[in-house]
Structures are given as C-alpha cells and as structure tokens.
Design an enzyme around this catalytic site. Structure first.
Site, PDB file in Angstrom:
ATOM      1  CD  GLU A  50      38.755  45.179  44.868  1.00  0.00           C
ATOM      2  OE1 GLU A  50      37.630  44.991  45.395  1.00  0.00           O
ATOM      3  OE2 GLU A  50      39.063  46.646  44.856  1.00  0.00           O
ATOM      4  CD1 TRP A  51      40.482  36.731  42.288  1.00  0.00           C
ATOM      5  CD2 TRP A  51      42.315  37.359  41.790  1.00  0.00           C
ATOM      6  NE1 TRP A  51      40.932  35.852  41.202  1.00  0.00           N
ATOM      7  CE2 TRP A  51      41.945  36.657  40.487  1.00  0.00           C
ATOM      8  CE3 TRP A  51      43.451  37.869  41.785  1.00  0.00           C
ATOM      9  CZ2 TRP A  51      42.624  35.796  39.622  1.00  0.00           C
ATOM     10  CZ3 TRP A  51      44.228  37.802  39.963  1.00  0.00           C
ATOM     11  CH2 TRP A  51      43.562  36.559  39.415  1.00  0.00           C
ATOM     12  CE  LYS A  52      36.586  44.687  43.745  1.00  0.00           C
ATOM     13  NZ  LYS A  52      36.244  45.986  43.069  1.00  0.00           N
ATOM     14  CG  ASN A  53      35.098  36.156  37.566  1.00  0.00           C
ATOM     15  OD1 ASN A  53      35.573  36.877  36.363  1.00  0.00           O
ATOM     16  ND2 ASN A  53      33.735  35.333  37.996  1.00  0.00           N
ATOM     17  CB  ALA A  54      37.213  41.494  35.830  1.00  0.00           C
TER      18      ALA A  54
END
Length: 596
Positions: A30-34
């Site tokens: 899961e790639w999220k913009n943190a």
C-alpha cells in the site's frame, strides 16, 4: 556557499524509472502519501557556542548548516517543511510560552527570505545576538523538545516524517539539575514513541572531548537503519555539514516488496535508488494575473461524435484475423500479470560470474524492512554475511510492481564501511544488478584496423600511468547545473553577482604537462607521421565539381525537406522570393512559386 546538488544520502523515490508506473502500487504494497518531510534545527545558543574556533564559532557552523539545507531543499524538495528553534536565550517566543526557547522560524517551506534571515546571523557579532536574544543557562531541554513537538502538531500542512537536528557542544547541559535531566529524558522518549526522531549534531570544544554517555545516550534513540551508531563529535565545519546533508532527508524507498528465500521463508526489503542523474528542473507555467502555478489537464474526445470520453469508455484492442478484439482494462492487466510482485531466490553463483559487460541499467539497493515482516533485519544480515564470506551473489527473479514483466537480477553484497570518525560511508546491503536476457547480448563485428606496435603500446602505458589519480564522482560537479542554480539563487536573493563556479571537469593542462608532457610527445611521435599536427584544424572541404542542386527537380520529387536551409534560401534569393520563416515556410514558398 555550499555547492548545489541533488538528494544526498541513501536513496530516494525515483519517478523517472524507465518502466510504466500506471496507477499501480509499487511492489503490491500500500503506497500512501504520508505528508511532507519536516525538519527542525534545534540550536544551542549558550555562550560557549559563540566561542571562536578556527575563525568560526559552533553557533555560526550550525547556522551555516541550516542555511545550506534550506538552499538545497529549494532545489531538491521545495515542498518539505523546515523550522529553526533556539534554546538557551534570555528572550522567548514559542506557542507553549516556555522560558528561554525562541522559535526563530516556524515549520514552513524554504524561501529566499528565510535564507537571508539566517545569513544575517553570519554577519552579526556576539554582541548583536546578546542584545537581540540574550544568553541564559537556566533553560530546560525538555521545554525545547516540547516546542518542537508542538510545531509538528500545530503545522497547518500535513506533516510526514519528523526529524529534529540538535546542535550543541555541551555534553551535559543539566549536570546540576536532576529534575531537568529526568524531564528531558522522558520528553525525548515521548517524542520517539510518536515517531519524532532526534538526531544529535554534536561538536567538540578544543581539548575537551564530547562525552556522549554522560547525558545524550538517553536522549538520542537509534534510527531504523543505524542501530544506535553514534559518530565522534565534529571538529570541523566540513564534518558537521556532511552529517547534516546525510540526515536532512528521509530515506525514501522506491518500493517495499517481499523477498522469498523458499517455501514459508520470507522477509521484507526496501528498494532504494542510491545514485541517479540530476537534471535541470522543468519550467513551471504561471498564471498571468495571479502568478499561480498552472496544472495541465488532459481530456479525450470521440473522433466521430466529439463527445467527452470517460475512462470507462476507453477500450484496448488487438487486431487478429482482420478483426479488432476488444479487451477491458482488467483483462489487459490479467494478461500482463506473471507473478505477484517481489523477489524470489533462484540460487547462488560465484561473484566472478558477474561480468561488467552485463550492465543493462543502473543498479538499485536492497535494505531490510522490519516494519513489513518482523525479523527481516536478522535474516537479511545473516544472508549478507554468508554471501560476503563465501564471495557469492544471489540470483533472483525480480518483479518490482504489479503487471511488470519478470527480470532476473544478481544481489551483490556490500559490507558497511565507517570513516575514522565512525561516520557511515557505505551502508550494508545488496546491490540489485539487472542481468541481461539473451536478446540483450550482441555479437559485434569489429572492422580490421592497423595494430599498434609494442613500442607504441609501452609509450601509451607510460602516459596512462603518469596521469592516474584517485577518482571519485563526488569531486566533479556538473558545471551547467551549478551555474544554473547559482543564477537562480542570485535572482531569488536579489544579488548583483553570482558565486564563482570552478569547473573541475576542465583538464589541468599545467599538471598534465608537468606529469606527462615528455611522455605524451614521445607517444605522438611514435604514432603520427612526421610533420603531422593532430591539434590543427582540418582543411575545409572543397565542393565537388558539378555539385549544383536542381531545386526545382527536387521539389517535383517532393524531396525539398532533404535540402539544407542555405540551399533553399539561395534558390529563393535567385528567383526573387521571400526568405523569411523557417524551413517549412521556405518549402511552401518554393512550392507556391513552382505551382506544386
């Protein structure tokens, strides 16, 4: 001023990979913009920080580091957030109303005004600082850390990775106050628990070593990749700046994927890009009235009806048997899928089997990811040690992301290296080297050329040996990029001139002549015929007889585009036609004149 450069450290997200990313998540994870990376410079402003050492105080070194980071972030990552906090001042300014804590710059994006504000501290003396801020030894480091925590939590922008760079030369600030010691250690632990990393940028006083174990071993908690390694205190500005450059960015992965060593044995790894080519940033289009950045939006319309097409209306097809076979997006994805993303161990080979000519594309770097699979560090280090001890490389099948074709890679082990100050030079891990398929290997036919004589070869070897030196790519900056960034800096900071740029890529003719001048001349005499000057300009080529081009004939053959602009303009001038415009305009003028 420091040289402008790209991202330093151990690797960053590389959106310029030569494969299509589509909308897929890298590595199946899961790639999220943190949020935006955020960094606070927490600088000790006690009087001993202003003591001059080698014409520069430790306070000035700290400010210079903060200024350099701000300047570099404007180029490399202008969306990151940076703040500056003083502690040990008589005056105070912070959201928590803590005494002797002065928040000079709130957490915000770097700007020219912030750089100029920091530069002012480098031109002012100690008396100016004492008048504006004052000195106070009764500060609480706990309050300083609390102020940093408040700046992170109160930021109006979404904050991602949080780091505090603590600059000081005092190894025990609360040696006579046990309560302050306990509060500082507890607050440091609280910050670590909520994901705020404290990094110590300690400096050594003359003839007084910095004793890390006295106090700061309970303040600084080991990061995920260094396992509590603490370098020696910095004695020179260059040492301190090098450490700050390695810490001012979060190490961003290109992706996190599973690494399967066999059935039921799996660990997590992160893929990093250690080195990549730095290019000029793309120009940003601005709105004429508001000066705001413009965003490009693409829309697709039906060629027959002119109606706006939605993503669901767009299909893909493959022509087969004279018919267009329609595929849905999910069907195309399923056809392109081979296996799930990840690394799969196929076996081992001797390191000698990995040849230099196998190079297909730049290598990546593997590092364990303990957050995805518990125990990954232990298993990864065991594999790294055994491969290094036996001089082996691991051969793996590599699928970086969903719907990517499989590739075979070799994992080349690399041990950790430290310098004399216990600062990491190279990280431990595996270089992920892409292996060529059979189609990538070419058989070249070398044309027959005259062979050099043994005497010529010996003279060439002599020249090469005398011109050898210890090469490092870090010692040679791109002069075009450096000039570009210096010009931008001068414009942003309203300066009349730019900083001098020394082009180290230019050959040092005096050094070459001193070290190998006679050998070069001996080599040239043995290779070139007598009287030949290889540095002379070549003679101009004579026009071939009968070389007049029939432009009208070329126009009838529709081959005017193959002629040069000079020939087209000469024809137009001869026939009294306009010579204005580009090549296509000249072709149109000639065709109109000839009625074609």
């Amino acid at each position: 001023m420091s040289n402008w450069g790209g991202n330093s450290g151990f690797g960053y997200y590389d959106a310029g990979d030569d494969e299509d990313h589509d909308e897929e998540e890298y590595g199946g994870a899961e790639w999220k913009n943190a949020g935006k990376d955020s960094l606070i410079f927490l600088i000790d402003c006690s009087e001993q920080m202003f003591e001059k050492d080698d014409d520069r105080s430790h306070f000035e070194m700290s400010i210079e580091c903060a200024k350099t980071v701000l300047s570099n972030k404007i180029i490399s990552s202008d969306k990151d957030l940076v703040g500056v906090v003083f502690f040990g001042t008589e005056k105070d300014k912070n959201s928590g109303s803590f005494k002797h804590i002065y928040a000079l710059q709130d957490l915000d994006q770097p700007s020219a005004s912030r750089i100029l504000e920091l530069e002012s501290f480098l031109t002012e003396g100690n008396n100016d600082f004492a008048n504006k801020f004052g000195f106070e030894s009764g500060y609480s480091l706990s309050d300083a850390l609390w102020t940093c925590s408040n700046m992170f939590s109160q930021s109006p922008q979404k904050v991602g990775h949080k780091r505090v760079l603590l600059f000081t030369n005092d190894d025990h600030p609360h040696d006579k106050n046990v309560a302050f010691q306990r509060q500082a250690k507890q607050k440091a632990k609280d910050l670590d628990d909520i994901g705020i990393e404290i990094l110590l940028m300690h400096m050594a006083l003359p003839d007084s070593p910095f004793r890390f174990s006295e106090f700061y071993q309970d303040i600084v908690h080991g990061s995920e990749d260094e396992e509590g390694l603490i370098p020696d205190a910095s004695e020179k500005f260059e040492q301190l700046l090098a450490r700050v450059r390695a810490k001012d960015h979060k190490k961003r992965t290109t992706g996190r994927i599973p690494f399967s060593l066999g059935k039921g044995l799996e660990l997590g790894v992160g893929v990093y890009t250690l080195v990549r080519q730095q290019a000029k940033p793309y120009p940003v289009k601005l709105h004429r009235q508001t000066n705001e950045a413009l965003k490009n939006k693409s829309k697709m319309y039906c060629e027959d009806t002119g109606e706006l097409l939605m993503p669901s209306d767009i299909k893909k097809y493959q022509t087969y048997g004279g018919k267009n076979i329609i595929f849905e997006k999910d069907e195309v994805d399923e056809v392109k899928k081979f296996y799930d993303p990840g690394l799969t161990l196929m076996g081992f080979k001797p390191r000698s089997a990995l040849k230099k000519y196998f190079h297909v594309k730049p290598a990546q770097f593997l590092f364990p990811d303990e957050t995805s699979v518990s125990g990954s560090n232990t298993l990864f280090n065991a594999l790294l040690q055994r491969c290094s001890a036996r001089d082996k490389v691991a051969i793996c099948r590599y699928i970086p992301r969903k719907n990517s074709p499989p590739k075979f890679v070799a994992l080349l082990p690399q041990k950790e290296e430290l310098d004399e100050h216990s600062v990491q030079i190279t990280p431990p891990g595996f270089h992920l080297i892409f292996l060529p398929f059979s189609d990538d290997m070419r058989k070249l036919e070398h044309p027959t050329h005259p062979r050099a004589t043994p005497d010529q070869i010996d003279k060439a070897k002599n020249v090469v040996k005398k011109l050898q030196f210890q090469f490092s790519s870090e010692n040679f900056e791109n002069p075009v990029l450096q000039t570009h960034y210096r010009t931008l800096e001068a414009l942003a900071l309203d300066r009349d001139t730019t900083d001098d740029m020394v082009d180290h890529t230019e050959p040092n003719k005096e050094m070459i002549e001193r070290r190998a001048g006679p050998g070069i001349r001996e080599f040239m005499e043995s290779v070139f015929p007598e009287g030949y000057d290889p540095t002379a300009k070549p003679a101009a080529r004579k026009k071939a007889a009968g070389g007049t081009i029939d432009v009208a004939e070329q126009a009838r053959k529709e081959q005017l585009s193959k002629l040069t602009v000079a020939v087209l303009k000469e024809f137009c001038q001869t026939n009294g036609l306009s010579t204005a415009g580009r090549k296509n305009d000249l072709i149109g003028t000639i065709n109109d004149h000839l009625g074609l």
